[in-house]
Design an enzyme around this catalytic site. Sequence first.
Site, PDB file in Angstrom:
ATOM      1  N   SER A 177      10.819   6.205   9.434  1.00 32.36           N
ATOM      2  CA  SER A 177      10.247   5.907  10.745  1.00 32.36           C
ATOM      3  C   SER A 177      10.648   4.491  11.152  1.00 32.36           C
ATOM      4  CB  SER A 177       8.721   6.012  10.648  1.00 32.36           C
ATOM      5  OG  SER A 177       8.125   5.701  11.877  1.00 32.36           O
ATOM      6  N   GLU A 208       0.825  -1.210   0.000  1.00 34.48           N
ATOM      7  CA  GLU A 208       0.000   0.000   0.000  1.00 34.48           C
ATOM      8  C   GLU A 208       0.855   1.253   0.000  1.00 34.48           C
ATOM      9  OE1 GLU A 208      -2.494  -0.090   3.472  1.00 34.48           O
ATOM     10  OE2 GLU A 208      -2.915  -2.221   3.166  1.00 34.48           O
ATOM     11  N   CYS A 247      -1.889   1.563   8.565  1.00 35.68           N
ATOM     12  CA  CYS A 247      -0.952   0.735   7.811  1.00 35.68           C
ATOM     13  C   CYS A 247      -1.489  -0.679   7.668  1.00 35.68           C
ATOM     14  CB  CYS A 247       0.377   0.586   8.544  1.00 35.68           C
ATOM     15  SG  CYS A 247       1.046   2.071   9.169  1.00 35.68           S
TER      16      CYS A 247
HETATM   17  N1  SAH Z   1       7.897   0.157  11.095  1.00 35.56           N
HETATM   18  C1  SAH Z   1       8.055   1.565  11.127  1.00 35.56           C
HETATM   19  C2  SAH Z   1       7.304   2.302  10.040  1.00 35.56           C
HETATM   20  C3  SAH Z   1       5.917   1.847   9.673  1.00 35.56           C
HETATM   21  S1  SAH Z   1       4.650   2.182  10.829  1.00 35.56           S
HETATM   22  C4  SAH Z   1       7.708   2.099  12.499  1.00 35.56           C
HETATM   23  O1  SAH Z   1       7.328   1.329  13.349  1.00 35.56           O
HETATM   24  O2  SAH Z   1       7.877   3.292  12.741  1.00 35.56           O
HETATM   25  C5  SAH Z   1       4.438   3.906  10.777  1.00 35.56           C
HETATM   26  C6  SAH Z   1       3.801   4.484  12.007  1.00 35.56           C
HETATM   27  O3  SAH Z   1       2.395   4.175  12.066  1.00 35.56           O
HETATM   28  C7  SAH Z   1       4.389   3.935  13.288  1.00 35.56           C
HETATM   29  O4  SAH Z   1       4.578   4.949  14.227  1.00 35.56           O
HETATM   30  C8  SAH Z   1       3.312   2.962  13.724  1.00 35.56           C
HETATM   31  O5  SAH Z   1       3.433   2.660  15.080  1.00 35.56           O
HETATM   32  C9  SAH Z   1       2.063   3.707  13.345  1.00 35.56           C
HETATM   33  N2  SAH Z   1       0.826   2.923  13.304  1.00 35.56           N
HETATM   34  C10 SAH Z   1       0.672   1.608  13.076  1.00 35.56           C
HETATM   35  N3  SAH Z   1      -0.620   1.250  13.141  1.00 35.56           N
HETATM   36  C11 SAH Z   1      -1.309   2.389  13.392  1.00 35.56           C
HETATM   37  C12 SAH Z   1      -2.683   2.678  13.569  1.00 35.56           C
HETATM   38  N4  SAH Z   1      -3.613   1.727  13.480  1.00 35.56           N
HETATM   39  N5  SAH Z   1      -3.033   3.954  13.838  1.00 35.56           N
HETATM   40  C13 SAH Z   1      -2.105   4.939  13.904  1.00 35.56           C
HETATM   41  N6  SAH Z   1      -0.800   4.723  13.715  1.00 35.56           N
HETATM   42  C14 SAH Z   1      -0.393   3.467  13.478  1.00 35.56           C
END
Ligand code: SAH
Length: 340
Positions: free
Chosen positions: A187, A88, A329
């Site tokens: 990130s 995505e 995500c």
């Molecule tokens: N693996 C990396 C990047 C991908 S996730 C990381 O962990 O930073 C990107 C961001 O989205 C991260 O901060 C993650 O914790 C957050 N995230 C994941 N699921 C989410 C959700 N349902 N709502 C809001 N943020 C979310």
Amino acid sequence: MNIYGQTIKDLENYFLNNNMKPFKAKQVYEWLYQKRVNDFHSMHNLSKETIQLLNSDYKFDKLKILKKLKDIDVYKYLFELSDKNKIEAVLMNHDYGFSLCISTQVGCNMGCRFCESGRLKKVRNLLPHEMVLQILEIEQDLNIRISHIVLMGIGEPFDNYDNVIKFIDIINDPKSLAIGSRHITISTCGIVPKIKEFMNYDKQVNLAISLHAPNNEIRNKIMNINKAYPIEEVIKAVKEYVDKTHRRITFEYIMLKGINDSVENANQLAQLIRNINCYVNLIPYNETSHIEYKKTNKEGILKFYDALKKAKINVTIRREFGSKVSAACGQLRSNYEEDI
Ligand code: SAH
């Protein structure tokens, strides 16, 4: 090899190795990224011989758009890769330009409990061209130019370090998309050795840390990675990073109802990160049907925000984009799998 995965240096070396002039690399880059041509035969200033050679060594495989959803100021794309895996990307229309959130892996092994992406374990890393093409396909589809890239889609960028760095080298090149390094944000959930490695990367790319908790007790519950790299090690690495690079770091903090969102948690967070050149980005949790966590309401987020402000921490609340279009995500992919 896919042509969109080549740095200009790769192409220069390629031409040199074939006893050809290295400046052809610049010509190819111009066709690819300025004129957006997607076959070698249309590259009119290249000789027949060069075109033949390129054709025998490089492919142009594109991504297939399987699904596209639109909400206010946001588009969400589901792409199919050439091996049928799905990823995505989310495009956000900010007042400062278009920002694209791209995926770096198929699935993810980090096992964050609140995250939809991790419900599919990592299948494989994305290659540089598969990241570049997320940008190119969307720019072409909407006839726009994207100015900012965030590596916050599916996957853990620091679990795919070399490909991610190559991807950044490609899109940052003035002869390709020329996306400025300060307009790119990686990130990470906190893979300490890679934070250390990243300190030595020569580009001024922004780093965001998904902290999401003020202590090990809470972080262990919601993020598996904390068992490998506990919070004090992450903070120590971040301090080294800031000292070495003089760059401000971002801490992301998802607001999960009743889990990490009390004023006490805010105060503990403030203690943990005081004296670090940083800011905290509070993220309203995007609820998904498969996961039991709930979002903190607006009032709760504001209380947390105020407590951080009072403690003199720079803090912002992330604008919510596209909860109607499954912007969390991994949500689009997993909903798609259920639909078919
Ligand atoms: N693996 C990396 C990047 C991908 S996730 C990381 O962990 O930073 C990107 C961001 O989205 C991260 O901060 C993650 O914790 C957050 N995230 C994941 N699921 C989410 C959700 N349902 N709502 C809001 N943020 C979310």
